[in-house]
Each structure stands twice: as structure tokens, then as C-alpha cells.
Motif scaffolding. Structure first.
Motif, PDB file in Angstrom:
ATOM      1  N   GLN A 210       0.792  -1.227   0.000  1.00  0.00           N
ATOM      2  CA  GLN A 210       0.000   0.000   0.000  1.00  0.00           C
ATOM      3  C   GLN A 210       0.826   1.280   0.000  1.00  0.00           C
ATOM      4  OE1 GLN A 210      -2.867  -0.112   3.194  1.00  0.00           O
ATOM      5  NE2 GLN A 210      -3.848  -1.974   2.446  1.00  0.00           N
ATOM      6  N   ILE A 211       2.120   1.206   0.273  1.00  0.00           N
ATOM      7  CA  ILE A 211       2.937   2.416   0.325  1.00  0.00           C
ATOM      8  C   ILE A 211       4.077   2.364  -0.692  1.00  0.00           C
ATOM      9  CG2 ILE A 211       4.459   3.823   1.766  1.00  0.00           C
ATOM     10  CD1 ILE A 211       2.804   3.048   4.165  1.00  0.00           C
ATOM     11  N   VAL A 212       4.891   1.320  -0.609  1.00  0.00           N
ATOM     12  CA  VAL A 212       6.100   1.274  -1.437  1.00  0.00           C
ATOM     13  C   VAL A 212       5.755   1.097  -2.911  1.00  0.00           C
ATOM     14  CG1 VAL A 212       8.237   0.018  -1.868  1.00  0.00           C
ATOM     15  CG2 VAL A 212       7.483   0.438   0.479  1.00  0.00           C
ATOM     16  N   LEU A 213       4.919   0.127  -3.236  1.00  0.00           N
ATOM     17  CA  LEU A 213       4.611  -0.133  -4.642  1.00  0.00           C
ATOM     18  C   LEU A 213       3.877   1.030  -5.319  1.00  0.00           C
ATOM     19  CD1 LEU A 213       3.675  -3.932  -4.647  1.00  0.00           C
ATOM     20  CD2 LEU A 213       5.860  -2.836  -5.175  1.00  0.00           C
ATOM     21  N   PRO A 214       2.867   1.645  -4.685  1.00  0.00           N
ATOM     22  CA  PRO A 214       2.234   2.796  -5.359  1.00  0.00           C
ATOM     23  C   PRO A 214       3.187   3.970  -5.602  1.00  0.00           C
ATOM     24  CG  PRO A 214       0.789   1.929  -3.660  1.00  0.00           C
ATOM     25  CD  PRO A 214       2.097   1.244  -3.480  1.00  0.00           C
ATOM     26  N   LEU A 215       4.177   4.161  -4.719  1.00  0.00           N
ATOM     27  CA  LEU A 215       5.135   5.246  -4.904  1.00  0.00           C
ATOM     28  C   LEU A 215       6.242   4.893  -5.897  1.00  0.00           C
ATOM     29  CD1 LEU A 215       5.563   6.456  -1.201  1.00  0.00           C
ATOM     30  CD2 LEU A 215       4.232   7.529  -3.027  1.00  0.00           C
ATOM     31  N   SER A 216       6.299   3.641  -6.315  1.00  0.00           N
ATOM     32  CA  SER A 216       7.389   3.178  -7.187  1.00  0.00           C
ATOM     33  C   SER A 216       6.875   2.767  -8.561  1.00  0.00           C
ATOM     34  CB  SER A 216       8.113   2.000  -6.527  1.00  0.00           C
ATOM     35  OG  SER A 216       8.517   2.302  -5.219  1.00  0.00           O
ATOM     36  N   ALA A 218       6.950   4.312 -11.364  1.00  0.00           N
ATOM     37  CA  ALA A 218       7.860   4.652 -12.467  1.00  0.00           C
ATOM     38  C   ALA A 218       8.937   3.589 -12.639  1.00  0.00           C
ATOM     39  CB  ALA A 218       8.490   6.019 -12.221  1.00  0.00           C
ATOM     40  N   VAL A 219       9.624   3.257 -11.553  1.00  0.00           N
ATOM     41  CA  VAL A 219      10.700   2.268 -11.654  1.00  0.00           C
ATOM     42  C   VAL A 219      10.136   0.884 -11.940  1.00  0.00           C
ATOM     43  CG1 VAL A 219      10.776   1.724  -9.188  1.00  0.00           C
ATOM     44  CG2 VAL A 219      12.845   1.507 -10.569  1.00  0.00           C
ATOM     45  N   LEU A 220       8.960   0.573 -11.448  1.00  0.00           N
ATOM     46  CA  LEU A 220       8.352  -0.728 -11.737  1.00  0.00           C
ATOM     47  C   LEU A 220       8.020  -0.858 -13.225  1.00  0.00           C
ATOM     48  CD1 LEU A 220       5.948  -1.195  -8.684  1.00  0.00           C
ATOM     49  CD2 LEU A 220       8.151  -2.294  -9.083  1.00  0.00           C
ATOM     50  N   ALA A 221       7.547   0.227 -13.822  1.00  0.00           N
ATOM     51  CA  ALA A 221       7.248   0.188 -15.259  1.00  0.00           C
ATOM     52  C   ALA A 221       8.511  -0.032 -16.080  1.00  0.00           C
ATOM     53  CB  ALA A 221       6.559   1.484 -15.674  1.00  0.00           C
ATOM     54  N   PRO A 298       7.019   3.378 -26.265  1.00  0.00           N
ATOM     55  CA  PRO A 298       6.614   4.782 -26.067  1.00  0.00           C
ATOM     56  C   PRO A 298       5.805   5.023 -24.803  1.00  0.00           C
ATOM     57  CG  PRO A 298       6.270   4.127 -28.347  1.00  0.00           C
ATOM     58  CD  PRO A 298       6.590   2.883 -27.587  1.00  0.00           C
ATOM     59  N   PHE A 299       5.033   4.023 -24.354  1.00  0.00           N
ATOM     60  CA  PHE A 299       4.210   4.220 -23.166  1.00  0.00           C
ATOM     61  C   PHE A 299       5.042   4.186 -21.886  1.00  0.00           C
ATOM     62  CE2 PHE A 299       1.370   2.458 -26.386  1.00  0.00           C
ATOM     63  CZ  PHE A 299       0.322   3.357 -26.331  1.00  0.00           C
ATOM     64  N   VAL A 300       6.220   3.567 -21.938  1.00  0.00           N
ATOM     65  CA  VAL A 300       7.077   3.475 -20.752  1.00  0.00           C
ATOM     66  C   VAL A 300       8.196   4.506 -20.800  1.00  0.00           C
ATOM     67  CG1 VAL A 300       8.385   1.829 -19.337  1.00  0.00           C
ATOM     68  CG2 VAL A 300       6.545   1.009 -20.777  1.00  0.00           C
ATOM     69  N   GLN A 301       8.365   5.164 -21.933  1.00  0.00           N
ATOM     70  CA  GLN A 301       9.476   6.090 -22.108  1.00  0.00           C
ATOM     71  C   GLN A 301       9.437   7.223 -21.083  1.00  0.00           C
ATOM     72  OE1 GLN A 301      11.935   5.673 -24.297  1.00  0.00           O
ATOM     73  NE2 GLN A 301      13.004   7.512 -23.617  1.00  0.00           N
ATOM     74  N   LYS A 302       8.248   7.701 -20.733  1.00  0.00           N
ATOM     75  CA  LYS A 302       8.158   8.832 -19.812  1.00  0.00           C
ATOM     76  C   LYS A 302       8.623   8.474 -18.408  1.00  0.00           C
ATOM     77  CE  LYS A 302       3.308   7.796 -18.707  1.00  0.00           C
ATOM     78  NZ  LYS A 302       1.932   8.321 -18.686  1.00  0.00           N
ATOM     79  N   HIS A 303       8.678   7.166 -18.090  1.00  0.00           N
ATOM     80  CA  HIS A 303       9.091   6.749 -16.754  1.00  0.00           C
ATOM     81  C   HIS A 303      10.597   6.511 -16.652  1.00  0.00           C
ATOM     82  CE1 HIS A 303       4.936   6.351 -15.546  1.00  0.00           C
ATOM     83  NE2 HIS A 303       4.698   5.496 -16.520  1.00  0.00           N
ATOM     84  N   PHE A 304      11.332   6.566 -17.761  1.00  0.00           N
ATOM     85  CA  PHE A 304      12.730   6.192 -17.727  1.00  0.00           C
ATOM     86  C   PHE A 304      13.554   7.126 -16.843  1.00  0.00           C
ATOM     87  CE2 PHE A 304      12.097   3.160 -21.052  1.00  0.00           C
ATOM     88  CZ  PHE A 304      13.188   2.319 -20.967  1.00  0.00           C
ATOM     89  N   ARG A 305      13.358   8.436 -17.004  1.00  0.00           N
ATOM     90  CA  ARG A 305      14.189   9.373 -16.252  1.00  0.00           C
ATOM     91  C   ARG A 305      13.904   9.291 -14.754  1.00  0.00           C
ATOM     92  NH1 ARG A 305      14.632  15.942 -17.187  1.00  0.00           N
ATOM     93  NH2 ARG A 305      16.159  16.308 -15.537  1.00  0.00           N
ATOM     94  N   LYS A 306      12.633   9.276 -14.395  1.00  0.00           N
ATOM     95  CA  LYS A 306      12.289   9.252 -12.973  1.00  0.00           C
ATOM     96  C   LYS A 306      12.599   7.909 -12.348  1.00  0.00           C
ATOM     97  CE  LYS A 306       8.425   9.890  -9.767  1.00  0.00           C
ATOM     98  NZ  LYS A 306       6.981  10.177  -9.642  1.00  0.00           N
ATOM     99  N   GLY A 307      12.289   6.827 -13.075  1.00  0.00           N
ATOM    100  CA  GLY A 307      12.456   5.502 -12.495  1.00  0.00           C
ATOM    101  C   GLY A 307      13.869   4.997 -12.542  1.00  0.00           C
ATOM    102  N   MET A 308      14.470   5.027 -13.727  1.00  0.00           N
ATOM    103  CA  MET A 308      15.781   4.421 -13.893  1.00  0.00           C
ATOM    104  C   MET A 308      16.879   5.242 -13.239  1.00  0.00           C
ATOM    105  SD  MET A 308      17.027   1.732 -15.130  1.00  0.00           S
ATOM    106  CE  MET A 308      18.678   1.081 -15.352  1.00  0.00           C
ATOM    107  N   LEU A 309      16.934   6.531 -13.534  1.00  0.00           N
ATOM    108  CA  LEU A 309      18.021   7.353 -13.036  1.00  0.00           C
ATOM    109  C   LEU A 309      17.941   7.541 -11.529  1.00  0.00           C
ATOM    110  CD1 LEU A 309      18.355  10.054 -15.832  1.00  0.00           C
ATOM    111  CD2 LEU A 309      19.620   7.934 -15.527  1.00  0.00           C
ATOM    112  N   THR A 310      16.735   7.755 -10.988  1.00  0.00           N
ATOM    113  CA  THR A 310      16.596   7.959  -9.554  1.00  0.00           C
ATOM    114  C   THR A 310      17.022   6.720  -8.797  1.00  0.00           C
ATOM    115  OG1 THR A 310      14.780   9.483  -9.964  1.00  0.00           O
ATOM    116  CG2 THR A 310      15.027   8.622  -7.726  1.00  0.00           C
TER     117      THR A 310
END
Length: 315
Positions: A210-216, A218-221, A298-310
Motif C-alpha cells: 500500500q505504500i512502497v509499490l504505489p510510490l514506485s 515509475a521504476v516498476l514500469a 513509447p508508453f514506458v518512455q516517460k518513466h525512464f528518467r524518474k524511475g531508472m536514473l533515480t
């Protein structure tokens, strides 16, 4: 000598107002028109180098046999469109079965890999968990040292996984790099948020769900895409662990077609009689293999910077 605000100042020395903005670094300056033109030219060349081969593959797969024979190979300029190659591939037989195998292995494998990776990463991100330091060191060691192909094959054979679909999933189920990225992202979540949940009586499973997965998300995608592309594009495990031709995934069938080792069942007769072009069949299989990745990226591209780099930086 002259005085400014009661202090002597040497002649010829420039003075800057205390309210003036400090000079910006070179990389933050406004780009010149020549620089913008050069960047646009380089990006245009890069896009052309990537898209032009894809254009040739798609056009050749949709071209009639007569056009392919006239050009003597790959078609650049379309002269007629036909979907005969795709109809024959998807109408049944080995290619359709291989596509279904690839889809099934990708879905099941991605779900299993994400489940194991998330649980492992969350456990390693909690500093008070039992043996997390030693487990982390053991995982890091596998990134630099491996048992090799022969011991891995003997292990898979001893477990009775040869000629089973599990042999396409279990040997490469977990990527240590992906686990480290997830761990870094989980460690970046505010500890106060997790502590407040513990005070309210939440356990680790509830905190994770309920906390970790909803906040993650971007990286999960991003990690899900990595695993999915890996399973969809995998061919080596099938080539060494599977002997039944009916169990082969789409990538192995594509290799057989490109290398002309074996033609899919049901197409050999039409190719031999001249009804279908073998080159069009090869290009059509390539398009089918590339299509899922091209559609999902293309649908996952927007999550790369926030998810991968962070996740990578904070890890």
C-alpha cells in the motif's frame, strides 16, 4: 586609485554589482543557431539510420513476390501492398505456435521475475533485515563471477527442466542490476512515511503493498519493460535447453528462417512453387518480433528518467 563605498579600488578593475546574477556555466548558456542546427542535423542522421532499415523490412514484408523479384532483394520504394505473408504466418502452423509460446513465456516470466525482484529489493532496502548485507554481497558477486555454460546446463538437466518451458524462465529469472535499481528506489522513499505506517500497526506486507509499490510505479514500469523485452528477445536458452521444434519461441524460428536452416511447416510447399517469396516471409517474421517492443516502449518512455536514473543514483 579611486574609492568605491569608502574602499580603494584599482583603476581598470571591473566592479560587479552585488545584486548582479553570477555568470552561468558554459553548458547552461543559450545555444547558438549554429549549435541548434548541428544538433538537429545529428539527430536527423541518427533517426534516419534507425528508421531506414525498419522501413525496408516493413516494405519488403508487404511487397508482392513480383516486386521483390524485380528489385532482386530488399524493396525500398513500395510498388503494391499485399498481406499474404502475414496471413500465411498467422494462419496456423509453426510460426503462430512460436508466437504464442513467446507471448506465454514473456507474460509468465515477467510476472515471476518482477515478483522475485521486488521482494528481494524490498528486503535488501530495509537495513534491519536479517543478513541483508551478506545477501547483497552475494548478489553483487554474481555480477562479476559466473559458473559458466556447462555447469549451468548440467544444473538445468539435473533439475529435469530440459525440454520444458521452465528452462526458458528460471535460468534468467532475476537480474541483479534490476534488483539494485529497485533497491535504490525503495531506499529513496521517506523513512518517516514507513515509520508512521508501522506506528499505525502496518506490517511489512502491507507497507510494501500500500505504500512502497504505489510510490514506485515509475521504476516498476521500467524494470517490467526490461524483463519483458529480455524474455521476448531471448533465443539462447531455447537453443540449448529445447530439442522439440514445436516448443521453440518466435526468435528461434526467425533465426531458422533468416539462416534458411528450416522453413516453417505449411510454407515450404508455397515457397517452392513460387507462390510466396522467402524474403517476404523472413521480413514478416522480423516485423512480428519487433512489433510488441515498438508498441510498448513509447508508453514506458516517460518513466525512464524518474524511475531508472533515480533508482540508480540513490542506490
Amino acid at each position: 586609485m579611486s574609492a568605491v563605498a569608502g574602499r580603494p579600488v584599482r583603476e581598470g578593475v571591473r566592479t560587479r554589482s552585488r545584486w548582479a546574477a553570477p555568470p552561468r556555466p558554459v553548458w547552461e548558456e543559450e545555444p547558438a543557431k549554429t549549435g541548434l542546427a548541428a544538433k538537429g542535423l545529428v539527430l536527423g542522421i541518427a533517426c534516419f539510420a534507425v528508421l531506414f532499415p525498419l522501413w525496408i523490412v516493413v516494405v519488403t514484408s508487404l511487397s508482392p513476390k513480383k516486386v521483390i523479384d524485380e528489385t532482386g532483394g530488399l524493396v525500398v520504394i513500395p510498388k503494391g501492398v499485399t498481406f499474404v505473408a502475414y496471413q500465411e504466418l498467422l494462419g496456423g502452423g509453426q510460426v503462430q505456435r512460436a508466437a504464442l509460446v513467446s507471448v506465454g513465456v514473456t507474460l509468465v516470466g515477467t510476472l515471476f521475475s518482477m515478483t522475485v525482484s521486488v521482494l528481494c529489493a524490498y528486503g535488501l532496502s530495509r537495513r534491519g533485515s536479517l543478513g541483508h548485507r551478506w545477501i547483497l554481497m552475494a548478489l553483487l558477486a554474481t555480477m562479476f563471477f559466473g559458473a559458466g555454460l556447462i555447469p549451468t546446463y548440467l544444473l538445468v538437466q539435473a533439475l529435469g527442466l530440459t525440454d520444458t518451458y521452465l528452462a526458458l524462465i528460471l535460468p534468467s529469472a532475476v537480474s541483479v542490476f534490476n534488483v539494485l535499481v529497485l533497491r535504490g528506489f525503495f531506499m529513496g522513499i521517506s523513512p518517516e512515511l514507513i515509520d508512521s505506517a508501522r506506528i499505525d500497526g502496518a506490517g511489512d506486507w502491507r507497507i510494501l503493498r500500500q505504500i512502497v509499490l504505489p510510490l514506485s510505479r515509475a521504476v516498476l514500469a521500467v524494470i517490467t519493460l526490461f524483463y519483458a523485452v529480455g524474455y521476448w528477445s531471448a533465443w539462447f536458452n531455447a537453443s540449448i535447453y529445447l530439442t522439440d521444434q514445436k516448443m521453440m519461441p518466435l526468435q528461434n524460428v526467425m533465426i531458422q528462417l533468416v539462416q534458411k536452416q528450416e522453413r516453417p511447416m505449411g510454407l515450404a510447399a508455397q515457397i517452392n512453387t513460387g507462390q510466396l517469396s522467402p524474403l517476404a516471409i523472413q521480413m514478416a517474421v522480423m516485423v512480428l518480433a519487433l512489433l510488441p517492443v515498438a508498441v510498448l516502449s513509447p508508453f514506458v518512455q516517460k518513466h525512464f528518467r524518474k524511475g531508472m536514473l533515480t533508482g540508480a543514483v540513490k542506490g
